[in-house]
Design a protein around this motif. Structure first.
Motif, PDB file in Angstrom:
ATOM      1  N   ARG A 148      97.778  22.607 -27.594  1.00  0.00           N
ATOM      2  CA  ARG A 148      97.485  23.424 -26.407  1.00  0.00           C
ATOM      3  C   ARG A 148      95.989  23.284 -26.138  1.00  0.00           C
ATOM      4  NH1 ARG A 148     100.794  28.808 -28.050  1.00  0.00           N
ATOM      5  NH2 ARG A 148      99.972  29.589 -26.062  1.00  0.00           N
ATOM      6  N   LEU A 149      95.657  22.161 -25.524  1.00  0.00           N
ATOM      7  CA  LEU A 149      94.282  21.686 -25.534  1.00  0.00           C
ATOM      8  C   LEU A 149      93.339  22.507 -24.667  1.00  0.00           C
ATOM      9  CD1 LEU A 149      95.073  17.873 -25.457  1.00  0.00           C
ATOM     10  CD2 LEU A 149      94.675  19.340 -27.443  1.00  0.00           C
ATOM     11  N   HIS A 150      93.819  23.024 -23.534  1.00  0.00           N
ATOM     12  CA  HIS A 150      92.917  23.805 -22.673  1.00  0.00           C
ATOM     13  C   HIS A 150      92.471  25.085 -23.387  1.00  0.00           C
ATOM     14  CE1 HIS A 150      96.967  25.317 -21.970  1.00  0.00           C
ATOM     15  NE2 HIS A 150      96.475  26.411 -21.441  1.00  0.00           N
ATOM     16  N   LEU A 151      93.374  25.694 -24.177  1.00  0.00           N
ATOM     17  CA  LEU A 151      92.994  26.890 -24.936  1.00  0.00           C
ATOM     18  C   LEU A 151      92.060  26.524 -26.094  1.00  0.00           C
ATOM     19  CD1 LEU A 151      96.415  28.774 -25.001  1.00  0.00           C
ATOM     20  CD2 LEU A 151      94.344  29.437 -23.761  1.00  0.00           C
ATOM     21  N   ALA A 152      92.302  25.362 -26.700  1.00  0.00           N
ATOM     22  CA  ALA A 152      91.408  24.904 -27.773  1.00  0.00           C
ATOM     23  C   ALA A 152      89.992  24.724 -27.235  1.00  0.00           C
ATOM     24  CB  ALA A 152      91.929  23.591 -28.356  1.00  0.00           C
ATOM     25  N   VAL A 153      89.868  24.113 -26.069  1.00  0.00           N
ATOM     26  CA  VAL A 153      88.541  23.904 -25.465  1.00  0.00           C
ATOM     27  C   VAL A 153      87.879  25.243 -25.162  1.00  0.00           C
ATOM     28  CG1 VAL A 153      87.330  23.048 -23.422  1.00  0.00           C
ATOM     29  CG2 VAL A 153      89.066  21.627 -24.532  1.00  0.00           C
ATOM     30  N   ASP A 154      88.627  26.171 -24.597  1.00  0.00           N
ATOM     31  CA  ASP A 154      88.057  27.483 -24.245  1.00  0.00           C
ATOM     32  C   ASP A 154      87.471  28.186 -25.462  1.00  0.00           C
ATOM     33  OD1 ASP A 154      88.723  27.138 -21.608  1.00  0.00           O
ATOM     34  OD2 ASP A 154      90.506  28.410 -21.667  1.00  0.00           O
ATOM     35  N   HIS A 155      88.235  28.239 -26.537  1.00  0.00           N
ATOM     36  CA  HIS A 155      87.757  28.946 -27.733  1.00  0.00           C
ATOM     37  C   HIS A 155      86.613  28.183 -28.412  1.00  0.00           C
ATOM     38  CE1 HIS A 155      90.530  32.349 -28.022  1.00  0.00           C
ATOM     39  NE2 HIS A 155      91.455  31.552 -27.528  1.00  0.00           N
ATOM     40  N   ALA A 156      86.685  26.866 -28.419  1.00  0.00           N
ATOM     41  CA  ALA A 156      85.604  26.090 -29.026  1.00  0.00           C
ATOM     42  C   ALA A 156      84.307  26.246 -28.232  1.00  0.00           C
ATOM     43  CB  ALA A 156      85.999  24.616 -29.120  1.00  0.00           C
ATOM     44  N   LEU A 157      84.410  26.260 -26.897  1.00  0.00           N
ATOM     45  CA  LEU A 157      83.221  26.488 -26.072  1.00  0.00           C
ATOM     46  C   LEU A 157      82.597  27.846 -26.364  1.00  0.00           C
ATOM     47  CD1 LEU A 157      84.236  25.070 -22.565  1.00  0.00           C
ATOM     48  CD2 LEU A 157      82.217  24.405 -23.901  1.00  0.00           C
ATOM     49  N   THR A 158      83.435  28.862 -26.497  1.00  0.00           N
ATOM     50  CA  THR A 158      82.933  30.198 -26.820  1.00  0.00           C
ATOM     51  C   THR A 158      82.215  30.185 -28.160  1.00  0.00           C
ATOM     52  OG1 THR A 158      84.713  31.261 -25.573  1.00  0.00           O
ATOM     53  CG2 THR A 158      83.593  32.596 -27.231  1.00  0.00           C
ATOM     54  N   ALA A 159      82.810  29.521 -29.144  1.00  0.00           N
ATOM     55  CA  ALA A 159      82.198  29.457 -30.473  1.00  0.00           C
ATOM     56  C   ALA A 159      80.831  28.784 -30.425  1.00  0.00           C
ATOM     57  CB  ALA A 159      83.122  28.712 -31.439  1.00  0.00           C
ATOM     58  N   VAL A 160      80.744  27.666 -29.711  1.00  0.00           N
ATOM     59  CA  VAL A 160      79.474  26.929 -29.639  1.00  0.00           C
ATOM     60  C   VAL A 160      78.413  27.728 -28.886  1.00  0.00           C
ATOM     61  CG1 VAL A 160      78.374  24.886 -28.644  1.00  0.00           C
ATOM     62  CG2 VAL A 160      80.504  24.660 -29.926  1.00  0.00           C
ATOM     63  N   GLU A 161      78.820  28.367 -27.798  1.00  0.00           N
ATOM     64  CA  GLU A 161      77.857  29.168 -27.025  1.00  0.00           C
ATOM     65  C   GLU A 161      77.324  30.327 -27.868  1.00  0.00           C
ATOM     66  OE1 GLU A 161      80.083  30.255 -23.601  1.00  0.00           O
ATOM     67  OE2 GLU A 161      79.999  28.240 -22.710  1.00  0.00           O
TER      68      GLU A 161
END
Length: 412
Positions: free
Chosen positions: A171-184
Motif C-alpha cells: 500500500r505504497l501511497h500510505l507508506a510514502v505518507d508515513h515515511a514523509l512524516t517520519a523524515v520531516e
C-alpha cells in the motif's frame, strides 16, 4: 534491568519541566535519553550519577528504580529477556509471543514505556515472519499510544514502523505518507541520528516502489550524506544498498553497481548472514530488472539461494527467490524454464505483497508473449495493471498497458 527505571526517569523529567534534550544537554543525545526512558538501554552507574544530579535527587533513589520489586516486574524482566534473546537468535515466532506476553504484564504494571518497547519489538518480529497485516496493526497501535506523542524520537520511530508495514503490504501511497512524516519530524533530531537514518530508508524504499524515482533519488543524496561520516558499518551498507536500488530503477547502471559494491564491502556473512542473504537477493533482483545479466548477477542469486538454504526463511523469501530465478531464465532466453519456475509462485501468490503479485503477472505475461501465447498474456497483463494501480505503482501499471497494446496491435 528493572522496568521501573525508564518510566520513573520520564516522570521525574516531566516534573522538572525538562525536555529530553535539556536533560541530556552536553552529554547525552535526545535519542539516547529516549532509549533510556523506553527501556531500550540500561543505565550505568555513571549515567545514574549524572542524571540524578541534573534532576536534583539522591543517587541512591535513582539506583533503586533499577531493581524489580514485585512478582509482575520479575515476570516482565524474564519475558523481556526471552523476547530479546529469541529475536537475536532469529526465533521470531517465540520473540513475538514473548513480547506480546510482556506487553500484557506491562499493562498490569501500568508501565507505558515497557508496553511501548515490547509492542515495538513484537511488531518487528511479526514483520520478520512476513505477517504484514498483523505487523501493520501492531505498528498502528504503537503509533496511536499517548506515549508516542510525548517524545519526538518515539514519534519518528513509530511513523517509520508504520511506513514499513504499509510498504510490506504494497500500500505504497500510505507508506510514502508515513515515511514523509517520519523524515520531516526527524529533521529536528541530532545530525546523523540513526533514528532519522531509518526514516530515510523507509522513504527511499516507499518512493522508489511507487515509481517516484526522482524524489527517491533526491532523498538518496540526503541518506548518503547522513552515513558519510561515522555511521556504523552495517548502517552504511544498508544505505548504499538502498541507494543502489534506486539507481538501478532509474537505469543508472553504473551508479547502481557502484553503490551495491560499496554495500557488499560492508554487509558480510560473518556479521549477519540473514542480512547478507537479503542483500544478495535484492541485488540480483535489481540487476535483472535493469537488464544486467552479467555473471556477477548470477553469483548474487546463487549466494542468496545458498544462504536461504542455511538459515531457512519465510515463504515470502522463497517465493521471491523463485521469481528472481525465473527472471534470470527469461532474460537469458530460456522462456519455457522461466514459466515452469513461476508455477509454484503462482500457486502461492496470495502470500506475496501486491507489488510482487504484479511483478509475477508481468513476468508471466512476458514469458507467454515469448511463446506466442498472446491471449493468455493479455489476461496476465490485465491483472498486473489492476494490481499495480491498487498498490499505488502507476509506472508499473503503465508498462502492463503498453505490453497489452503491443499484443493487440500485432493481432490486427
Amino acid at each position: 534491568m528493572g522496568i521501573k527505571f525508564g518510566e520513573k526517569l520520564r516522570n521525574a523529567r516531566l516534573q522538572h519541566k525538562m525536555t529530553q534534550a535539556q536533560l541530556g544537554a552536553g552529554k547525552y543525545s535526545t535519542s539516547y535519553i529516549s532509549l533510556l526512558e523506553t527501556g531500550s538501554r540500561e543505565p550505568t552507574m555513571e549515567i545514574i550519577s549524572e542524571l540524578s544530579a541534573r534532576l536534583g535527587m539522591d543517587r541512591e533513589v535513582m539506583e533503586s528504580w533499577n531493581t524489580p520489586v514485585s512478582p509482575d516486574e520479575a515476570e516482565f524482566v524474564l519475558l523481556e529477556h526471552r523476547a530479546r534473546q529469541s529475536y537475536t537468535a532469529r526465533e521470531y515466532t517465540d520473540a513475538e509471543a514473548s513480547a506480546a506476553e510482556a506487553a500484557v504484564v506491562a499493562l498490569r504494571l501500568k508501565n507505558a514505556s515497557a508496553w511501548w518497547n515490547m509492542m515495538f519489538l513484537r511488531a518487528e518480529a511479526l514483520r520478520d515472519q512476513g505477517r504484514f497485516e498483523e505487523y501493520r496493526a501492531a505498528a498502528e497501535e504503537v503509533l496511536a499510544h499517548p506515549l508516542t506523542e510525548e517524545s519526538l524520537a518515539l514519534k519518528v520511530r513509530a511513523e517509520t514502523l508504520v511506513a514499513n508495514a504499509y510498504l510490506g503490504l504494497g500500500r505504497l501511497h500510505l507508506a510514502v505518507d508515513h515515511a514523509l512524516t517520519a523524515v520531516e519530524l526527524g529533521g529536528d533530531l541530532p545530525p546523523h541520528s540513526l533514528i532519522q537514518i531509518s526514516a530515510l530508508f523507509a522513504l527511499v524504499a516507499s518512493l522508489a516502489e511507487s515509481g517516484q524515482l526522482e524524489e527517491a533519488w533526491r532523498t538518496c543524496q540526503t541518506l548518503s550524506a547522513a552515513v558519510a561520516e561515522g555511521a556504523p558499518r552495517q548502517t552504511a551498507g544498508n544505505a548504499y544498498w538502498a541507494i543502489g536500488n534506486v539507481a538501478f530503477k532509474r537505469q543508472d547502471i553504473e551508479a547502481g553497481l557502484e553503490n551495491h559494491q560499496l554495500a557488499a564491502q560492508r554487509l558480510l556473512p560473518a556479521s549477519d548472514i540473514e542480512l547478507w542473504a537479503r542483500f544478495n537477493k535484492a541485488s540480483a533482483s535489481m540487476r535483472l530488472a535493469a537488464g544486467v545479466v552479467e555473471p556477477e548477477t548470477l553469483e548474487c542469486l546463487e549466494r542468496a539461494e545458498l544462504a536461504l538454504s542455511v538459515i531457512g526463511g519465510t515463504l515470502n523469501d522463497k517465493l521471491e527467490l523463485q521469481l528472481i530465478r525465473a527472471r534470470w531464465l527469461h532474460l537469458n532466453g530460456d522462456v519455457e524454464a522461466a514459466l515452469e519456475q513461476l508455477r509454484p509462485v503462482e500457486a502461492n501468490r496470495d502470500a506475496l505483497p501486491p507489488n510482487f503479485q504484479g511483478e509475477l503477472d508481468l513476468l508471466s505475461a512476458r514469458c507467454l508473449m515469448g511463446l506466442g501465447r498472446g491471449t493468455e498474456a493479455l489476461e496476465q497483463l490485465r491483472r498486473a495493471q489492476m494490481v499495480f494501480a491498487e498498490a499505488g505503482a502507476p509506472n508499473r501499471a503503465a508498462i502492463a498497458i503498453e505490453l497489452a497494446t503491443e499484443i493487440r496491435a500485432a493481432n490486427r
